[in-house]
Design a protein around this motif. Structure first.
Motif, PDB file in Angstrom:
ATOM      1  N   TYR A 106      21.259  32.911  39.572  1.00 39.86           N
ATOM      2  CA  TYR A 106      21.134  33.665  38.322  1.00 39.86           C
ATOM      3  C   TYR A 106      22.407  34.464  38.024  1.00 39.86           C
ATOM      4  CZ  TYR A 106      16.500  32.489  39.908  1.00 39.86           C
ATOM      5  OH  TYR A 106      15.418  31.792  40.393  1.00 39.86           O
ATOM      6  N   SER A 107      23.509  34.011  38.563  1.00 39.77           N
ATOM      7  CA  SER A 107      24.777  34.704  38.376  1.00 39.77           C
ATOM      8  C   SER A 107      25.780  33.788  37.692  1.00 39.77           C
ATOM      9  CB  SER A 107      25.333  35.163  39.731  1.00 39.77           C
ATOM     10  OG  SER A 107      26.623  35.708  39.592  1.00 39.77           O
ATOM     11  N   GLN A 108      26.595  34.357  36.822  1.00 41.76           N
ATOM     12  CA  GLN A 108      27.668  33.602  36.184  1.00 41.76           C
ATOM     13  C   GLN A 108      28.921  33.546  37.050  1.00 41.76           C
ATOM     14  OE1 GLN A 108      28.493  34.433  31.989  1.00 41.76           O
ATOM     15  NE2 GLN A 108      26.710  35.770  31.920  1.00 41.76           N
ATOM     16  N   LEU A 109      28.919  34.322  38.122  1.00 39.10           N
ATOM     17  CA  LEU A 109      30.149  34.495  38.904  1.00 39.10           C
ATOM     18  C   LEU A 109      30.131  33.686  40.183  1.00 39.10           C
ATOM     19  CD1 LEU A 109      30.578  38.357  38.647  1.00 39.10           C
ATOM     20  CD2 LEU A 109      31.636  36.608  37.212  1.00 39.10           C
ATOM     21  N   THR A 111      32.366  44.673  47.955  1.00 39.11           N
ATOM     22  CA  THR A 111      33.033  45.908  47.525  1.00 39.11           C
ATOM     23  C   THR A 111      33.519  45.748  46.099  1.00 39.11           C
ATOM     24  OG1 THR A 111      33.752  46.382  49.774  1.00 39.11           O
ATOM     25  CG2 THR A 111      34.895  47.526  48.006  1.00 39.11           C
ATOM     26  N   TRP A 112      33.210  46.738  45.283  1.00 40.33           N
ATOM     27  CA  TRP A 112      33.731  46.788  43.906  1.00 40.33           C
ATOM     28  C   TRP A 112      34.670  47.980  43.831  1.00 40.33           C
ATOM     29  CZ3 TRP A 112      34.149  50.004  39.742  1.00 40.33           C
ATOM     30  CH2 TRP A 112      34.442  49.405  38.503  1.00 40.33           C
ATOM     31  N   ALA A 113      35.888  47.732  43.374  1.00 46.23           N
ATOM     32  CA  ALA A 113      36.889  48.796  43.343  1.00 46.23           C
ATOM     33  C   ALA A 113      37.556  48.851  41.982  1.00 46.23           C
ATOM     34  CB  ALA A 113      37.938  48.566  44.427  1.00 46.23           C
ATOM     35  N   SER A 114      37.882  50.061  41.551  1.00 50.02           N
ATOM     36  CA  SER A 114      38.615  50.290  40.308  1.00 50.02           C
ATOM     37  C   SER A 114      39.977  50.859  40.667  1.00 50.02           C
ATOM     38  CB  SER A 114      37.841  51.263  39.402  1.00 50.02           C
ATOM     39  OG  SER A 114      38.597  51.596  38.258  1.00 50.02           O
ATOM     40  N   GLY A 115      41.020  50.012  40.533  1.00 51.84           N
ATOM     41  CA  GLY A 115      42.367  50.415  40.919  1.00 51.84           C
ATOM     42  C   GLY A 115      42.900  51.629  40.186  1.00 51.84           C
ATOM     43  N   PHE A 146      33.038  41.636  51.090  1.00 44.98           N
ATOM     44  CA  PHE A 146      34.102  40.883  50.438  1.00 44.98           C
ATOM     45  C   PHE A 146      34.303  41.479  49.049  1.00 44.98           C
ATOM     46  CE2 PHE A 146      30.105  38.710  49.425  1.00 44.98           C
ATOM     47  CZ  PHE A 146      30.184  38.594  48.040  1.00 44.98           C
ATOM     48  N   PRO A 147      35.453  41.277  48.416  1.00 43.04           N
ATOM     49  CA  PRO A 147      35.687  41.847  47.085  1.00 43.04           C
ATOM     50  C   PRO A 147      34.856  41.149  46.027  1.00 43.04           C
ATOM     51  CG  PRO A 147      37.552  40.491  47.765  1.00 43.04           C
ATOM     52  CD  PRO A 147      36.643  40.592  48.949  1.00 43.04           C
ATOM     53  N   PHE A 148      34.200  41.929  45.175  1.00 40.10           N
ATOM     54  CA  PHE A 148      33.379  41.358  44.111  1.00 40.10           C
ATOM     55  C   PHE A 148      34.236  40.535  43.160  1.00 40.10           C
ATOM     56  CE2 PHE A 148      31.199  41.511  39.986  1.00 40.10           C
ATOM     57  CZ  PHE A 148      29.942  41.073  40.349  1.00 40.10           C
ATOM     58  N   PHE A 149      35.393  41.062  42.795  1.00 39.89           N
ATOM     59  CA  PHE A 149      36.344  40.349  41.949  1.00 39.89           C
ATOM     60  C   PHE A 149      37.600  40.042  42.751  1.00 39.89           C
ATOM     61  CE2 PHE A 149      34.577  42.301  37.844  1.00 39.89           C
ATOM     62  CZ  PHE A 149      33.861  41.145  37.552  1.00 39.89           C
ATOM     63  N   ALA A 150      37.992  38.777  42.777  1.00 46.92           N
ATOM     64  CA  ALA A 150      39.306  38.445  43.325  1.00 46.92           C
ATOM     65  C   ALA A 150      40.358  38.897  42.321  1.00 46.92           C
ATOM     66  CB  ALA A 150      39.406  36.945  43.562  1.00 46.92           C
ATOM     67  N   PRO A 163      45.481  36.468  38.556  1.00 50.85           N
ATOM     68  CA  PRO A 163      44.619  35.391  38.055  1.00 50.85           C
ATOM     69  C   PRO A 163      43.909  34.670  39.199  1.00 50.85           C
ATOM     70  CG  PRO A 163      46.870  34.622  38.165  1.00 50.85           C
ATOM     71  CD  PRO A 163      46.892  36.062  38.618  1.00 50.85           C
ATOM     72  N   SER A 164      42.647  34.368  39.001  1.00 50.69           N
ATOM     73  CA  SER A 164      41.863  33.638  39.995  1.00 50.69           C
ATOM     74  C   SER A 164      40.645  33.049  39.308  1.00 50.69           C
ATOM     75  CB  SER A 164      41.423  34.575  41.124  1.00 50.69           C
ATOM     76  OG  SER A 164      40.434  33.943  41.923  1.00 50.69           O
ATOM     77  N   PRO A 165      40.261  31.831  39.651  1.00 51.17           N
ATOM     78  CA  PRO A 165      39.050  31.251  39.068  1.00 51.17           C
ATOM     79  C   PRO A 165      37.792  32.016  39.465  1.00 51.17           C
ATOM     80  CG  PRO A 165      39.873  29.875  40.857  1.00 51.17           C
ATOM     81  CD  PRO A 165      40.933  30.900  40.562  1.00 51.17           C
ATOM     82  N   LEU A 166      37.899  32.865  40.505  1.00 52.93           N
ATOM     83  CA  LEU A 166      36.764  33.663  40.945  1.00 52.93           C
ATOM     84  C   LEU A 166      36.661  34.983  40.191  1.00 52.93           C
ATOM     85  CD1 LEU A 166      37.000  33.088  44.802  1.00 52.93           C
ATOM     86  CD2 LEU A 166      35.524  31.932  43.165  1.00 52.93           C
ATOM     87  N   ASN A 167      37.595  35.237  39.291  1.00 49.37           N
ATOM     88  CA  ASN A 167      37.552  36.450  38.471  1.00 49.37           C
ATOM     89  C   ASN A 167      37.417  36.037  37.012  1.00 49.37           C
ATOM     90  OD1 ASN A 167      38.112  38.800  36.975  1.00 49.37           O
ATOM     91  ND2 ASN A 167      39.361  39.624  38.635  1.00 49.37           N
ATOM     92  N   PRO A 168      36.272  36.349  36.371  1.00 50.86           N
ATOM     93  CA  PRO A 168      36.063  35.917  34.988  1.00 50.86           C
ATOM     94  C   PRO A 168      37.078  36.501  34.012  1.00 50.86           C
ATOM     95  CG  PRO A 168      34.395  37.507  35.636  1.00 50.86           C
ATOM     96  CD  PRO A 168      35.142  37.134  36.877  1.00 50.86           C
ATOM     97  N   LEU A 169      37.725  37.614  34.383  1.00 51.50           N
ATOM     98  CA  LEU A 169      38.729  38.201  33.493  1.00 51.50           C
ATOM     99  C   LEU A 169      39.985  37.335  33.417  1.00 51.50           C
ATOM    100  CD1 LEU A 169      38.377  41.975  34.405  1.00 51.50           C
ATOM    101  CD2 LEU A 169      37.431  40.769  32.437  1.00 51.50           C
ATOM    102  N   SER A 170      40.076  36.338  34.290  1.00 53.69           N
ATOM    103  CA  SER A 170      41.168  35.382  34.197  1.00 53.69           C
ATOM    104  C   SER A 170      40.949  34.410  33.034  1.00 53.69           C
ATOM    105  CB  SER A 170      41.307  34.591  35.501  1.00 53.69           C
ATOM    106  OG  SER A 170      41.586  35.453  36.583  1.00 53.69           O
ATOM    107  N   ASN A 171      39.700  34.355  32.566  1.00 53.46           N
ATOM    108  CA  ASN A 171      39.368  33.523  31.414  1.00 53.46           C
ATOM    109  C   ASN A 171      39.566  34.359  30.156  1.00 53.46           C
ATOM    110  OD1 ASN A 171      37.584  32.531  29.216  1.00 53.46           O
ATOM    111  ND2 ASN A 171      37.022  30.975  30.716  1.00 53.46           N
ATOM    112  N   GLU A 172      40.521  33.970  29.310  1.00 60.50           N
ATOM    113  CA  GLU A 172      40.888  34.782  28.157  1.00 60.50           C
ATOM    114  C   GLU A 172      39.720  34.966  27.193  1.00 60.50           C
ATOM    115  OE1 GLU A 172      42.604  37.302  25.777  1.00 60.50           O
ATOM    116  OE2 GLU A 172      43.442  36.638  27.694  1.00 60.50           O
TER     117      GLU A 172
END
Length: 250
Positions: free
Chosen positions: A53-56, A71-75, A225-229, A232-241
């Motif tokens: 049930y996840s898009q990620l 882990t979710w982190a905000s740089g 493990f990091p929630f977002f790689a 750019p990474s295919p494992l991070n949806p923000l890499s998709n414009e």
């Protein structure tokens, strides 16, 4: 003079030896089974998991997140939060199909707001709801099935499968602005539950998952493990414009 018959003592000795070996093998099997049950837990429903049930996608071996953590982190502001997940991959204690006696079961479905990003376990919406109910004299079992970055299609699929399994008394769906408008989608086939059995040796499930390339859950939480790689990474949806543009609108 008659000959002495030594066959009976020899036969009795062989029987005792065979019985002794059988007892040793049985003892070793029981001890092995106890050790496997202690180390390798198995969910009641083998094919119900957050990942359906996840898009990620997540980094590492994630074909089903069982007793995992991320882990979710905000740089920019240096904030970090770790989520411990249960055998079904949700941020909560382990779910039981059978309700707790004397408790009303409330199922929460939503995205990261429900899962509780940057909140402690007791400060999530389901956790806080249960605490307020307890202060009011009500006994509530709140199930947190929030899935970060999920959307309306995932909510409805999760509701379709989770409600018959866990039979909540109440269902609360938490919406946010980015859940609308709802894109066209198809729910697809409903889940056909694959139940585990306490009468099946635990080594069977462990070997079966290993051969299928699935994660073998341990009793303890896995290393986060990091929630977002990193982009750019295919494992991070923000890499998709296209996805990033949708996020920027909010």
């Amino acid at each position: 003079m008659g000959t002495k018959d030594n066959s009976r003592p020899s036969s009795a000795t062989s029987s005792r030896a065979a019985l002794f070996i059988l007892i040793i093998i049985s003892f070793l099997f029981v001890m092995q089974e106890l050790a496997f049950r202690l180390v390798f837990p198995v969910p009641e429903v083998m094919n119900f998991n957050r990942m359906e049930y996840s898009q990620l996608g997540f980094s590492g071996d994630t074909r089903y997140l069982q007793n995992a953590s991320f882990t979710w982190a905000s740089g920019p502001d240096g904030v970090e939060n770790t989520h411990a997940l249960n055998l079904y991959g949700f941020r909560d204690d382990d779910f039981c199909l059978k309700k707790k006696a004397g408790k009303e079961r409330v199922l929460f479905i939503g995205d990261s707001f429900t899962e509780g990003f940057m909140a402690s376990d007791g400060e999530t919406i389901p956790g806080y709801f249960a605490r307020l109910a307890a202060e009011d004299g009500s006994s509530i079992e709140a199930l947190n099935m929030g899935v970060a970055s999920s959307d309306m299609p995932e909510y409805l699929k999760l509701m379709r499968d989770a409600v018959p399994l866990f039979t909540p008394d109440d269902l609360i769906m938490v919406f946010y602005a980015n859940d609308f408008p709802v894109p066209p989608f198809a729910l697809g086939a409903a889940l056909t539950p694959e139940y585990s059995s306490n009468f099946v040796p635990r080594v069977y499930y462990v070997v079966k998952n290993m051969l299928a390339g699935k994660v073998v859950a341990r009793r303890w939480r896995a290393k986060p493990f990091p929630f977002f790689a990193a982009v750019p990474s295919p494992l991070n949806p923000l890499s998709n414009e296209e996805y990033a543009a949708k996020v920027r609108r909010f």
